[in-house]
Every structure is written in structure tokens, then in C-alpha cells.
Design a protein around this motif. Sequence first.
Motif, mmCIF file in Angstrom:
data_model
loop_
_atom_site.group_PDB
_atom_site.id
_atom_site.type_symbol
_atom_site.label_atom_id
_atom_site.label_comp_id
_atom_site.label_asym_id
_atom_site.label_seq_id
_atom_site.Cartn_x
_atom_site.Cartn_y
_atom_site.Cartn_z
ATOM 1 N N ALA A 1 0.812 -1.218 0.000
ATOM 2 C CA ALA A 1 0.000 0.000 0.000
ATOM 3 C C ALA A 1 0.844 1.266 0.000
ATOM 4 C CB ALA A 1 -0.921 0.002 1.217
ATOM 5 N N ARG B 1 -1.808 7.026 -2.761
ATOM 6 C CA ARG B 1 -2.076 8.356 -2.229
ATOM 7 C C ARG B 1 -3.046 8.256 -1.060
ATOM 8 N NH1 ARG B 1 -0.442 12.282 -5.867
ATOM 9 N NH2 ARG B 1 0.039 11.538 -7.979
ATOM 10 N N SER B 2 -2.909 9.183 -0.114
ATOM 11 C CA SER B 2 -3.837 9.219 1.011
ATOM 12 C C SER B 2 -5.201 9.715 0.540
ATOM 13 C CB SER B 2 -3.311 10.150 2.110
ATOM 14 O OG SER B 2 -2.086 9.673 2.624
ATOM 15 N N ILE C 1 0.823 7.007 1.277
ATOM 16 C CA ILE C 1 0.497 6.196 2.439
ATOM 17 C C ILE C 1 1.745 5.833 3.230
ATOM 18 C CG2 ILE C 1 -0.410 3.938 3.146
ATOM 19 C CD1 ILE C 1 -2.534 6.017 2.455
ATOM 20 N N ASN D 1 2.194 8.300 5.849
ATOM 21 C CA ASN D 1 0.997 8.656 6.597
ATOM 22 C C ASN D 1 0.817 7.706 7.782
ATOM 23 O OD1 ASN D 1 -1.550 9.294 7.554
ATOM 24 N ND2 ASN D 1 -2.412 9.626 5.523
ATOM 25 N N TYR E 1 -2.232 5.369 8.636
ATOM 26 C CA TYR E 1 -2.447 4.069 8.003
ATOM 27 C C TYR E 1 -1.245 3.143 8.133
ATOM 28 C CZ TYR E 1 -6.421 6.470 5.932
ATOM 29 O OH TYR E 1 -7.583 7.193 5.752
ATOM 30 N N ILE E 2 -0.050 3.716 8.262
ATOM 31 C CA ILE E 2 1.166 2.917 8.345
ATOM 32 C C ILE E 2 1.863 3.196 9.672
ATOM 33 C CG2 ILE E 2 3.408 2.391 7.302
ATOM 34 C CD1 ILE E 2 1.104 1.528 5.557
ATOM 35 N N THR F 1 7.113 0.863 -1.859
ATOM 36 C CA THR F 1 7.179 2.100 -2.639
ATOM 37 C C THR F 1 8.356 2.050 -3.611
ATOM 38 O OG1 THR F 1 6.200 3.306 -0.791
ATOM 39 C CG2 THR F 1 7.282 4.619 -2.482
ATOM 40 N N ALA G 1 -4.623 -0.920 3.410
ATOM 41 C CA ALA G 1 -3.708 -0.849 4.549
ATOM 42 C C ALA G 1 -3.643 -2.161 5.319
ATOM 43 C CB ALA G 1 -4.132 0.289 5.481
ATOM 44 N N THR H 1 -5.157 5.591 -5.288
ATOM 45 C CA THR H 1 -5.510 6.178 -3.991
ATOM 46 C C THR H 1 -6.074 5.107 -3.067
ATOM 47 O OG1 THR H 1 -5.975 8.321 -5.017
ATOM 48 C CG2 THR H 1 -6.922 7.926 -2.838
ATOM 49 N N LEU H 2 -5.642 5.109 -1.812
ATOM 50 C CA LEU H 2 -6.113 4.137 -0.833
ATOM 51 C C LEU H 2 -7.631 4.190 -0.706
ATOM 52 C CD1 LEU H 2 -4.801 2.180 1.405
ATOM 53 C CD2 LEU H 2 -5.462 4.007 3.001
ATOM 54 N N SER I 1 -9.414 0.606 5.989
ATOM 55 C CA SER I 1 -8.937 0.177 4.672
ATOM 56 C C SER I 1 -8.441 -1.253 4.801
ATOM 57 C CB SER I 1 -7.802 1.106 4.207
ATOM 58 O OG SER I 1 -7.253 0.646 2.993
#
Length: 212
Positions: A105, A109-110, A118, A121, A124-125, A137, A158, A175-176, A184
Motif C-alpha cells: 500500500a 495516495r492518502s 500512504i 501517513n 495508516y502505516i 514504494t 492498509a 488512492t487508498l 482500509s
Amino acid sequence: MKIAVIGATGMVGSRVTDEAVRRGHTVTAVSRRLPASDSLPEGVDPVAADVTDLDALRPVLAAADVAVLTIRPAPGSEATLAPATTGVLDVAAATGTPLLIVGGAGPLRSPDEPDLLIVDNPAYIPAEWRDIAVASTEQFRAAERHSGAKWTYLSPPAILEPGERTGAYRKGTDTLLVDADGLSRISAEDLAVGVVDELEAPSGLSRLTFAH
């Protein structure tokens, strides 16, 4: 359809193998070690090969209509993910085999901040997942840099864990996806449903994500 699943004994790979066989496809299951014969669905062809053994992977991909890469490095070995993926992409380019990469994930994008990935962020992580999120990534960026292979990068949500096969999921791109409660997640079983759906009817997209 002839499908090669690389990483076939892992959480995702085993479920993609099961789902593909369930639908009548022919599967070659590639894993570092040969699994016990009774752990695979009937008719699956097991192949023992490390993901870095490109000479062993080449005939497997050459014989397949499509390949799925579902590898996840052990903790502490996250830096190996992107180079290993590049090697598989090289083989896919040489054999002309489309490759679906089941990644992470991290590169998504958030949902509330499109400029925030992500991986960066913490909503979520959490810290304990960051190393593998960074690795995913870099894996995606390695695919972006590769111009010779036909690939699709699939990011799970996520939270991805074993669960129930409902056959239902939502599809996105970069996007997530979250639900009404901001969660998620998806079961590995339903992610596999989405994977095989994509193999059977390719969207033509380079990026996908699925979620409940």
C-alpha cells in the motif's frame, strides 16, 4: 489460461493459486522450496526456484500466458524487494509475458491528502510497518523505471489478512480505498478474487488497488 504464480506458498500467492485453479486455469506454482504435494490444489505444477534465479524463472514465464509476482521479504531484508522485482521484470520483458505485481500500500495516495503517500501517513502505516511500506514504494518505482515489460502494480489496502472469500470488492487505481468508518482492509481471499478477475479481463491499467 496458463498462470505462473511466483511466491505461491505465501499468504497471497497460495490464495491466488487456489482461486485460479477453482476457475479452471492451469497454474505453475513457483516457490523457494517445493511444498508438500498435499498442500497444493490438484493439478498444480510446483517449481522450486528462488526469485533471484532468473535462469530458472525464464522457462516458467515463457510457458505462461501471464505471471503474478507475490513476494514479501523477511524482516530485515526489505531492501531486496525492488531489485528482485526488477529481475523478474527483465525476464517478463524477454519472454513477452504480462506481469501482475502484488505489492504494498505504500505508494498509494492518502484519501484525504492526495499529495501524501500512504508510506508517509502514520494514520495508516504505523512505525512497525514502515520498512515494508518503504520497500513496496521502491518496488513500485522500480516497475515505473522498467520500460520493457508489460506490468500492472496492484496495491492492497492498509490491512490485508486471511479471512473470508465473499467474492466482493471495490476497485481503485492510485488512492487508498477506505470504508465509511475510515478502515482500509480486505481479506487475502477476496484480493485473490480481484487478481484472477484482472488476469481474465485485463483492465489495461498500470495501477490498481482493491478493498472491501
